[in-house]
Write an enzyme that holds these catalytic residues in place. Sequence first.
Site, mmCIF file in Angstrom:
data_model
loop_
_atom_site.group_PDB
_atom_site.id
_atom_site.type_symbol
_atom_site.label_atom_id
_atom_site.label_comp_id
_atom_site.label_asym_id
_atom_site.label_seq_id
_atom_site.Cartn_x
_atom_site.Cartn_y
_atom_site.Cartn_z
ATOM 1 N N LYS A 82 0.867 -1.185 0.000
ATOM 2 C CA LYS A 82 0.000 0.000 0.000
ATOM 3 C C LYS A 82 0.896 1.224 0.000
ATOM 4 C CE LYS A 82 -2.347 1.627 3.622
ATOM 5 N NZ LYS A 82 -3.418 1.829 4.622
ATOM 6 N N ARG A 126 -10.781 -0.924 6.405
ATOM 7 C CA ARG A 126 -10.060 -1.974 7.145
ATOM 8 C C ARG A 126 -9.683 -1.479 8.537
ATOM 9 N NH1 ARG A 126 -4.999 0.215 8.799
ATOM 10 N NH2 ARG A 126 -3.391 0.045 7.197
ATOM 11 N N LYS A 246 -0.198 10.020 28.056
ATOM 12 C CA LYS A 246 0.717 8.935 28.402
ATOM 13 C C LYS A 246 0.284 8.166 29.641
ATOM 14 C CE LYS A 246 4.799 11.118 26.343
ATOM 15 N NZ LYS A 246 6.124 11.729 26.610
#
Length: 341
Positions: A82, A126, A246
């Site tokens: 891709k 996808r 985080k």
Amino acid sequence: MTNTTSSPGLLYLSRSDLIELGGGHSQPYVNAIAEGLATHARGAYVQPLKPYLRWPGADHIADRIIAMPCYLGGEDPIAGLKWIGSRQHNPARFGLERASAVVVLNDAQTNYPIAIMEGGLISGMRTAAITAVATRHLARSGFTDVACIGCGPIARMQMQTLLEQFPSIERLHLFDLSPSAADALSRTFKESFPRVAMLRAPSAEAAVRECDVVVTCTVADAPYLAFDWLKAGAFVSNVSIMDVHKDAYEKADKVVVDDWDQSNREKKIINQLVLEGRFSRERLHAELGEIVIGERPGRERDDEIILLNPMGMALDDLVCARHFYRLAEAQGVGTLLPLFG
């Protein structure tokens, strides 16, 4: 799938060809992605780390072209690439989707190219299928409320897929820095899914706090989503990668990725945490394919907070492209292009 004719050709599939083959709906992608993740977990693939092509003046995190090669083994082997480009200014400056792509498939016996197809639809759908497969394993059963942060084309495919796959959904909580984008996404689904309430949230925080499933679909280049926003039992599909602070990776009950090596690079949040000594492969709960094939557990308690960080793999694109290539050959869809003249 071997192309052994004396005059090789390429089967070209446009986006409209893919839609004719069922590519406008989620089920083909969900089936293919489940198969692809199982292939990944079993190690029947070769997937080099993808290079990012950037140049001076294209300075946003979304300004890049990525080459994503992969070989898929098993009963029907295929190789391919891709090639996906993105510029942050495309919608405003050119009226274009931010990202564009093509997928090239190569025969695994001769290594000749056998197909080229529009990759933007496959790429978006996808990614949405990854969220759907993960949601089935990682979200609370019977969840009713989904938060969608960012309401552009990627969000449309993500929400369409979840709505098609999970009839328990009752409400979408939509937030975008542009209220008109949230309104446009709401209009998109009101006719197709009249059972679902479309609610424009006043802030990202307000949307997240209400929901058991959270999907980030932004082009954010810095975190904004705090761990404290997440209710007990929340599942976050962090599609746009940079959105979650985080400390959420450190405090979540489970952190899942699609591929550790792909995730731990390019100074994305996980990579930053690893470099700071705050996260590691050992602290990761699982790669998603391990959960799909039952090697690792998915959700085990209703109150678990689970974070999925899906960097995206070439394997995902190829397993979907292979499905549509098979179908196109069987149904005579697409344009055959001579390779040599």
